[in-house]
Design an enzyme around this catalytic site. Structure first.
Site, PDB file in Angstrom:
ATOM      1  N   ILE A  55       0.822  -1.198   0.000  1.00 25.85           N
ATOM      2  CA  ILE A  55       0.000   0.000   0.000  1.00 25.85           C
ATOM      3  C   ILE A  55       0.861   1.254   0.000  1.00 25.85           C
ATOM      4  O   ILE A  55       0.534   2.256  -0.657  1.00 25.85           O
ATOM      5  CB  ILE A  55      -0.944  -0.064   1.214  1.00 25.85           C
ATOM      6  CG1 ILE A  55      -1.961  -1.200   1.002  1.00 25.85           C
ATOM      7  CG2 ILE A  55      -1.646   1.252   1.460  1.00 25.85           C
ATOM      8  CD1 ILE A  55      -2.593  -1.721   2.263  1.00 25.85           C
ATOM      9  N   ASP A  56       1.970   1.217   0.706  1.00 30.55           N
ATOM     10  CA  ASP A  56       2.860   2.368   0.817  1.00 30.55           C
ATOM     11  C   ASP A  56       3.482   2.707  -0.530  1.00 30.55           C
ATOM     12  O   ASP A  56       3.463   3.863  -0.978  1.00 30.55           O
ATOM     13  CB  ASP A  56       3.942   2.061   1.855  1.00 30.55           C
ATOM     14  CG  ASP A  56       4.419   3.304   2.599  1.00 30.55           C
ATOM     15  OD1 ASP A  56       3.826   4.380   2.410  1.00 30.55           O
ATOM     16  OD2 ASP A  56       5.372   3.181   3.387  1.00 30.55           O
ATOM     17  N   ASP A  57       4.072   1.708  -1.191  1.00 29.96           N
ATOM     18  CA  ASP A  57       4.656   1.955  -2.506  1.00 29.96           C
ATOM     19  C   ASP A  57       3.607   2.469  -3.481  1.00 29.96           C
ATOM     20  O   ASP A  57       3.878   3.373  -4.285  1.00 29.96           O
ATOM     21  CB  ASP A  57       5.279   0.668  -3.051  1.00 29.96           C
ATOM     22  CG  ASP A  57       6.714   0.490  -2.598  1.00 29.96           C
ATOM     23  OD1 ASP A  57       7.607   0.980  -3.294  1.00 29.96           O
ATOM     24  OD2 ASP A  57       6.932  -0.114  -1.546  1.00 29.96           O
ATOM     25  N   HIS A  81       0.724   8.417   4.029  1.00 28.01           N
ATOM     26  CA  HIS A  81       1.059   8.452   2.603  1.00 28.01           C
ATOM     27  C   HIS A  81      -0.177   8.197   1.747  1.00 28.01           C
ATOM     28  O   HIS A  81      -0.334   8.798   0.676  1.00 28.01           O
ATOM     29  CB  HIS A  81       2.154   7.427   2.306  1.00 28.01           C
ATOM     30  CG  HIS A  81       3.453   7.743   2.963  1.00 28.01           C
ATOM     31  ND1 HIS A  81       4.416   6.786   3.245  1.00 28.01           N
ATOM     32  CD2 HIS A  81       3.963   8.911   3.419  1.00 28.01           C
ATOM     33  CE1 HIS A  81       5.448   7.354   3.826  1.00 28.01           C
ATOM     34  NE2 HIS A  81       5.197   8.644   3.944  1.00 28.01           N
TER      35      HIS A  81
END
Length: 670
Positions: free
Chosen positions: A411-413, A487
């Protein structure tokens, strides 16, 4: 300020400046002096940003990606040598190069740490010691004798983590009966049943499944030497310990483990065989196209061992490509040493580099940014993965961290790649728009019930896996974290979804997670500086004003923990000792940048804290435009597994300088 650079553990964390600190800025300057100071700071920042931009552009691969070294600790190198010994494929060149690297990381007291400047760590020291024995170092050599003496002082092998003792058991240096049991029948637990494999975070799941085969097979290869010197009492290497009370979670799971040991002796042969074959299929189905598993080293190592124990020979395509993938984790240094990366971070590094360059003023249609966007677009994952177990109807659309990891996008990327793509003026804007749409839909679908986002899975919050005696190697679940959630919120605001009810739930979760100090915990970066540096830009992007009480508390905390030299730093020890270490540590380029990004987002551009931070960055930059950063500012598992991302020292300072000069993030969606 005195920084700990020699590995000693007695130094106090750097103190924050007090009101009584005598500096040239304690007297309120006149308007003309203030303007001159700001102009001089801005001019220094422009020069530094220009140098940093040129340097970062020079690091791009012709294919369009960036990747810095990902440095962890010597257990990666030690276990690589142990794997080669176990499989009988060791070679003198690799062994000598690995030994050179491991020796170079030893501290003066004979120990090995898990992060730069950290204290000696028992399991890492045992594994490094054994690896050097494999490399030919004599046990009575001074550096080896210091290590073994320290190991005995700390309780010997019996006090090490489970993984270390598993490696020793592979050669008969430890008894399998003295290890926690991990039956392969675990794979048959349905997903609603406690302790099914999907209760574990993806990194733990990928490691546990092959280890169920290893645990069932209990192999022992001939040991090339004895390790009596690593036991407090070689006659009793594993002295008995009393069980915790049965009314506690620890006591309950200790007794469950004893029952599983009994089950190991009476397990039905057909059931166990079927379970191991199911585990093998599970492993093979998740092998990536390049031969690795999940793009990370530990699952690959244990998957190779497990399949080899089931009869797969080393020439079998699965093992041949698996071993080849492990070789690609090796970084060969100019001095002839060889360091093993735990994983590789090209997607993460590329999106962060793209954001940094765009925010520093590189034109949105610059050929190198377009090439980076093309590479990222080609990396979007369009097929289901393990996350689909919890979200079977959700279409795919995420990005992974690594070159090859289609089964575990994160999810972050995905959030950061969207932010990067929207900073690029691509010749095919519809292609970008379609990719962004898929990513936004996927990230929305991966929101947990509490409003936050984890890294890989939805609602991966069961407290039970962390209670297992086997799980003493770090975090094994993937609950929502402030940095990932921030993010995602920043990305959703960027695409015009700031007022979507799901985004507002994420914002509410973030505000509720703020610590009394004003900071936010950092799960994937060190630590409160990273968490706070992630959250404030997200809140600003979502329309939370700089006057909001939560923002003001965070600003006050950042000002309080700023170092006397003007920078910010935070030691890994803040994960264990928040009161003493939160926001404390030698100033680093990446952590100073995170603090600046937070303060700038809060509207503090002309503050003294921002000015001092920018001066620290410009004053510590090297002539080639880079920064030095030996300290570990990345986090794999809080405290247990620390990371030095070698590109962090470049991308984040450039981002901060660019936002200082440009007034904020680059215009997006162009």
């Amino acid at each position: 300020m005195t920084a700990t650079t020699d590995g000693s553990t007695g130094a106090l964390p750097p103190r924050a400046p007090s009101a009584s600190d005598a500096t040239a800025e304690t007297t309120e300057p006149t308007d003309s002096i203030r303007t001159a100071v700001l102009d001089d700071t801005a001019e220094s920042a422009r020069r530094a940003a220009a140098r940093a931009t040129d340097y970062l552009l020079s690091l791009q691969d012709p294919a369009g990606w960036w990747k810095g070294d990902l440095e962890t600790n010597v257990t990666m190198d030690a276990e690589d040598l142990l794997l080669r010994q176990f499989l009988g494929i060791q070679d003198p060149k690799t062994t000598e190069a690995a030994g050179r690297h491991i020796r170079g990381e030893q501290r003066p007291d004979g120990t090995w740490a898990t992060f730069y400047g950290g204290p000696g760590e028992l399991s890492a020291t045992v594994e490094a010691y054994v690896a050097l024995r494999l490399a030919g170092d004599a046990p009575d050599a001074p550096h080896m004798a210091r290590a073994s003496a320290w190991i005995r002082e700390q309780g010997g092998v019996a006090a090490t983590r489970v993984f270390t003792r598993i490696w020793l058991a592979l050669f008969g240096w430890w008894k399998w009966d003295d290890l926690p049991e991990l039956p392969p029948e675990l794979l048959y637990f349905p997903k609603w049943f406690p302790l099914n494999i999907y209760d574990f975070g993806c990194w733990a799941r990928q490691t546990i499944v092959p280890l169920t085969i290893v645990s069932a097979k209990r192999p022992v290869r001939p040991a090339p030497f004895a390790l009596d010197e690593l036991h407090v009492d070689p006659r009793r290497p594993n002295p008995p310990r009393p069980l915790a009370p049965a009314t506690t979670w620890d006591g309950l799971f200790q007794r469950l483990d004893k029952a599983l040991h009994l089950y190991h002796k009476v397990a039905l042969r057909k059931l166990r065989g079927a379970a191991m074959r199911s585990a093998a299929r599970w492993i093979i189905e998740r092998q990536e196209n390049d031969g690795c598993w999940g793009g990370i080293q530990p699952p690959a190592v244990y998957s190779v061992i497990a399949l080899h124990l089931l009869g797969y020979d080393l020439d079998h395509p699965v093992l041949r490509t698996g071993l080849a993938s492990l070789d690609r984790f090796a970084v060969w240094r100019e001095d002839g040493s060889r360091m093993i990366e735990a994983c590789q971070s090209p997607v993460w590094d590329t999106c962060l580099a793209t954001i940094a360059l765009a925010d520093a003023g590189v034109p949105a249609d610059h050929p190198q940014l377009v090439k980076a966007a093309d590479w990222m677009l080609a990396e979007q994952i369009r097929r289901p993965g393990d996350w689909s177990v919890q979200r079977p109807q959700l279409p795919s659309g995420g990005w992974a961290f690594e070159f090859e990891n289609d089964n575990y996008p994160d999810i972050d990327d995905t959030a950061e790649v969207v932010l990067a793509l929207r900073r690029v003026r691509h010749p095919d804007p519809q292609r970008v728009e379609d990719a962004v749409h898929r990513a936004v839909r996927w990230n929305f679908g991966m929101q947990s019930r509490n409003g936050g986002w984890g890294a890989f899975d939805v609602d991966n919050t069961s407290p039970l896996p962390n209670r297992l005696p086997f799980c003493d190697f770090g975090e094994v679940i993937d609950p929502p974290s402030a940095d990932v959630t921030a993010h995602v919120v920043e990305m959703l605001a960027d695409v015009g979804r700031a007022h979507d009810p799901r985004t507002r739930r994420g914002i509410a979760w973030l505000l509720a997670e703020q610590e009394p100090s004003g900071a936010w915990f950092g799960r994937w970066g060190t630590n409160y500086v990273y968490g706070t540096g992630s959250v404030l830009p997200a809140l600003a992007a979502a329309g939370i004003p700089g006057s909001h009480p939560a923002v003001r508390r965070a600003v006050r905390w950042l000002e309080k923990v700023q170092n006397e030299d003007g920078g910010w730093g935070e030691d890994q020890r803040s994960y264990q000792d928040k009161e003493r270490w939160a926001g404390r540590g030698a100033s680093t380029a990446s952590q100073t940048a995170w603090a600046l990004m937070a303060l700038l987002a809060a509207g503090e551009r002309e503050s003294k804290a921002v000015r001092r931070g920018v001066r620290w960055l410009t004053g510590t930059q090297r002539e080639d435009g880079s920064w030095d950063e030996p300290y570990f500012t990345g986090t794999g598992f809080p405290w247990d597994f620390s990371i030095n991302y070698h590109l962090y020292r470049q991308v984040f300072p450039l981002t901060a300088l660019g936002r200082y000069l440009g007034g904020g993030p680059a215009a997006v969606g162009a």
